[in-house]
Design a protein around this motif. Sequence first.
Motif, PDB file in Angstrom:
ATOM      1  N   MET A   1      65.291  15.095  -2.490  1.00 22.31           N
ATOM      2  CA  MET A   1      64.287  15.575  -1.539  1.00 22.31           C
ATOM      3  C   MET A   1      63.727  16.927  -1.974  1.00 22.31           C
ATOM      4  N   LYS A   2      64.668  17.770  -2.443  1.00 21.62           N
ATOM      5  CA  LYS A   2      64.265  19.089  -2.904  1.00 21.62           C
ATOM      6  C   LYS A   2      63.351  18.982  -4.123  1.00 21.62           C
ATOM      7  N   ASN A   3      63.702  18.046  -5.036  1.00 16.96           N
ATOM      8  CA  ASN A   3      62.876  17.859  -6.234  1.00 16.96           C
ATOM      9  C   ASN A   3      61.480  17.361  -5.885  1.00 16.96           C
ATOM     10  N   THR A   4      61.417  16.503  -4.864  1.00 12.64           N
ATOM     11  CA  THR A   4      60.116  15.980  -4.425  1.00 12.64           C
ATOM     12  C   THR A   4      59.228  17.088  -3.879  1.00 12.64           C
ATOM     13  N   ALA A   5      59.842  17.976  -3.102  1.00 11.71           N
ATOM     14  CA  ALA A   5      59.086  19.099  -2.536  1.00 11.71           C
ATOM     15  C   ALA A   5      58.582  20.029  -3.630  1.00 11.71           C
ATOM     16  N   ILE A   6      59.427  20.272  -4.625  1.00  4.56           N
ATOM     17  CA  ILE A   6      59.024  21.152  -5.734  1.00  4.56           C
ATOM     18  C   ILE A   6      57.890  20.521  -6.531  1.00  4.56           C
ATOM     19  N   THR A   7      58.028  19.202  -6.758  1.00  8.41           N
ATOM     20  CA  THR A   7      56.982  18.482  -7.486  1.00  8.41           C
ATOM     21  C   THR A   7      55.660  18.552  -6.742  1.00  8.41           C
ATOM     22  N   ALA A   8      55.731  18.341  -5.425  1.00  7.48           N
ATOM     23  CA  ALA A   8      54.513  18.406  -4.614  1.00  7.48           C
ATOM     24  C   ALA A   8      53.899  19.797  -4.652  1.00  7.48           C
ATOM     25  N   LEU A   9      54.758  20.819  -4.656  1.00 12.16           N
ATOM     26  CA  LEU A   9      54.290  22.200  -4.684  1.00 12.16           C
ATOM     27  C   LEU A   9      53.487  22.483  -5.955  1.00 12.16           C
ATOM     28  N   TYR A  10      53.949  21.911  -7.053  1.00  7.11           N
ATOM     29  CA  TYR A  10      53.258  22.127  -8.325  1.00  7.11           C
ATOM     30  C   TYR A  10      51.983  21.284  -8.463  1.00  7.11           C
ATOM     31  N   PHE A  11      52.037  20.070  -7.960  1.00  9.42           N
ATOM     32  CA  PHE A  11      50.944  19.137  -8.211  1.00  9.42           C
ATOM     33  C   PHE A  11      49.824  19.170  -7.169  1.00  9.42           C
ATOM     34  N   LEU A  12      50.115  19.685  -5.943  1.00  3.33           N
ATOM     35  CA  LEU A  12      49.067  19.745  -4.922  1.00  3.33           C
ATOM     36  C   LEU A  12      47.875  20.601  -5.350  1.00  3.33           C
ATOM     37  N   PRO A  13      48.089  21.809  -5.891  1.00  2.00           N
ATOM     38  CA  PRO A  13      46.930  22.598  -6.349  1.00  2.00           C
ATOM     39  C   PRO A  13      46.132  21.885  -7.432  1.00  2.00           C
ATOM     40  N   LEU A  14      46.878  21.198  -8.321  1.00  2.00           N
ATOM     41  CA  LEU A  14      46.193  20.451  -9.383  1.00  2.00           C
ATOM     42  C   LEU A  14      45.352  19.327  -8.802  1.00  2.00           C
ATOM     43  N   ALA A  15      45.910  18.653  -7.787  1.00  2.00           N
ATOM     44  CA  ALA A  15      45.191  17.555  -7.151  1.00  2.00           C
ATOM     45  C   ALA A  15      43.935  18.060  -6.436  1.00  2.00           C
ATOM     46  N   PHE A  16      44.094  19.204  -5.727  1.00  2.00           N
ATOM     47  CA  PHE A  16      42.936  19.788  -5.038  1.00  2.00           C
ATOM     48  C   PHE A  16      41.855  20.196  -6.039  1.00  2.00           C
ATOM     49  N   SER A  17      42.274  20.789  -7.171  1.00  2.00           N
ATOM     50  CA  SER A  17      41.322  21.203  -8.206  1.00  2.00           C
ATOM     51  C   SER A  17      40.573  20.000  -8.769  1.00  2.00           C
ATOM     52  N   LEU A  18      41.313  18.910  -8.977  1.00  2.00           N
ATOM     53  CA  LEU A  18      40.701  17.702  -9.514  1.00  2.00           C
ATOM     54  C   LEU A  18      39.693  17.117  -8.538  1.00  2.00           C
ATOM     55  N   VAL A  19      40.075  17.081  -7.250  1.00  2.00           N
ATOM     56  CA  VAL A  19      39.171  16.550  -6.228  1.00  2.00           C
ATOM     57  C   VAL A  19      37.910  17.413  -6.132  1.00  2.00           C
ATOM     58  N   TYR A  20      38.107  18.746  -6.159  1.00  2.00           N
ATOM     59  CA  TYR A  20      36.964  19.662  -6.092  1.00  2.00           C
ATOM     60  C   TYR A  20      36.029  19.448  -7.280  1.00  2.00           C
ATOM     61  N   TYR A  21      36.617  19.306  -8.467  1.00  2.00           N
ATOM     62  CA  TYR A  21      35.830  19.099  -9.680  1.00  2.00           C
ATOM     63  C   TYR A  21      35.013  17.809  -9.586  1.00  2.00           C
ATOM     64  N   LEU A  22      35.655  16.734  -9.130  1.00  2.00           N
ATOM     65  CA  LEU A  22      34.967  15.449  -9.041  1.00  2.00           C
ATOM     66  C   LEU A  22      33.847  15.483  -8.010  1.00  2.00           C
ATOM     67  N   LEU A  23      34.104  16.152  -6.858  1.00  2.00           N
ATOM     68  CA  LEU A  23      33.070  16.264  -5.827  1.00  2.00           C
ATOM     69  C   LEU A  23      31.878  17.077  -6.336  1.00  2.00           C
ATOM     70  N   ARG A  24      32.203  18.190  -6.998  1.00  2.00           N
ATOM     71  CA  ARG A  24      31.125  19.040  -7.527  1.00  2.00           C
ATOM     72  C   ARG A  24      30.325  18.301  -8.590  1.00  2.00           C
ATOM     73  N   ARG A  25      31.024  17.549  -9.429  1.00  2.00           N
ATOM     74  CA  ARG A  25      30.338  16.780 -10.470  1.00  2.00           C
ATOM     75  C   ARG A  25      29.425  15.730  -9.849  1.00  2.00           C
ATOM     76  N   THR A  26      29.893  15.091  -8.776  1.00  2.00           N
ATOM     77  CA  THR A  26      29.096  14.072  -8.094  1.00  2.00           C
ATOM     78  C   THR A  26      27.839  14.675  -7.483  1.00  2.00           C
ATOM     79  N   VAL A  27      28.002  15.846  -6.829  1.00  2.00           N
ATOM     80  CA  VAL A  27      26.861  16.522  -6.207  1.00  2.00           C
ATOM     81  C   VAL A  27      25.850  16.945  -7.273  1.00  2.00           C
ATOM     82  N   ASN A  28      26.334  17.543  -8.370  1.00  7.66           N
ATOM     83  CA  ASN A  28      25.444  17.975  -9.451  1.00  7.66           C
ATOM     84  C   ASN A  28      24.718  16.792 -10.077  1.00  7.66           C
ATOM     85  N   ASN A  29      25.455  15.689 -10.249  1.00  9.68           N
ATOM     86  CA  ASN A  29      24.865  14.488 -10.817  1.00  9.68           C
ATOM     87  C   ASN A  29      23.717  13.986  -9.936  1.00  9.68           C
TER      88      ASN A  29
END
Length: 437
Positions: A1-29
Amino acid sequence: MKNTAITALYFLPLAFSLVYYLLRRTVNNRTNSLVLRDAIADKLTEPASLHPIINPDKCVGCGSCVHACPENQVLGLIKGKSQLINPSHCIGHGCCKEACPMNAIELVFGSATRGVDIPHLASNFETNVPGIFIAGELGGMGLIKNAIAQGKQAVEAIKRKLNGQLQTDYDLIIVGAGPAGIAASLAAKKDNLRYLVLEQESLGGTVSHYPRGKIVMTAPTELPIVGKMHFRETSKEQLMEFWKKIETEITLNIKYRERVKTVTPIATPGTGYRVISSKDQYTTTAILLAIGRRGTPRKLGVPGEELPKVVYRLDDPEQYQRKHVTVVGGGDSALEAALAISEQPGTTVTLSYRSDAFSRAKNKNRTRICAANDQNQLSILFNSNVKAIKESTIEIEQAGKLIKLKNDAVIISAGGILPTPFLKDIGIHVETKFGTS
């Protein structure tokens, strides 16, 4: 459980960055696709001068070219590839090519449907005729910064070719006192060359013909003797004052109102050239042609064009106060002239253009002219042609109908005829470019 929380802590910012990038790319396109669609719909697909062609196989969609372009919304990413989304707004900076890390951009003149006459030049700006060089607008580089750079570089090349013999009146005759000619004369003076500048009109070249108050786009650059030129955006008047100050303080050797008529080789091969002007004749080892592409104003060829009220450029808008004025043309000079005159009290301004869209004008001018038309500050006649000019009227045909308007003055801004005959008489090769470098 602890490992899952740590993994989520590391990957959530990456996921948000990816979503932001894709949304911005879609809008620019979507935004860029709309800009391109509007340009096609408005038939604004022909670049005015030097412009980029992007190789989609090499383009990786990094956007470096988009960010490097000084103009707004000229290039954009569509489906992960760079495209020229606003072709008519491109004015040939060439920064996109320098910024591309994949060498996916080629700078070309003309298009498949519109040819542009360009003199053939070597890398040092020498023509096929030894000792005769071309710099600036005539060679396809109309931007002030580029013209200045070419003027300096051409003089450097000319200096290397001089053999030190004093068989001619001058080492170098520069034809034209625009940005390229001024830079060349400064470089020649700095290098102690025996030089002369011949200018058929006045200091400043094409800039001197701009309407009063016109904003001139340039970029910081280095001038010989003078040093750093800090302008980015300035008015015509400020730039002309800057050129005149240089001429006065540094005492440049310029002769005005002197048009070059012929250039012929001196009898002894390789010695130089004899230049015959409208006032005198000179001998020189080398020649630098720093003249504009405007050349001789293009005429309409209609009855009444010889009347005194017909001119081919706007000098002072105030002289048209309380007059009925017709401006002919669809480029920046025509739009700017019509706008400047429409701001004068009591004027009635009609802008006549043979096509159905201002494909040769900058976006800013197109926006302003359409707004002025909507507010009844002036009238635009698309798909129209002047048929006759009379003492107090003008006849314009539109959609098969002849329109007669009151008229006190006509300004024809239909461009100029490239001095191709003059170049060919000298022996300079001129090539018509259809989308080639």
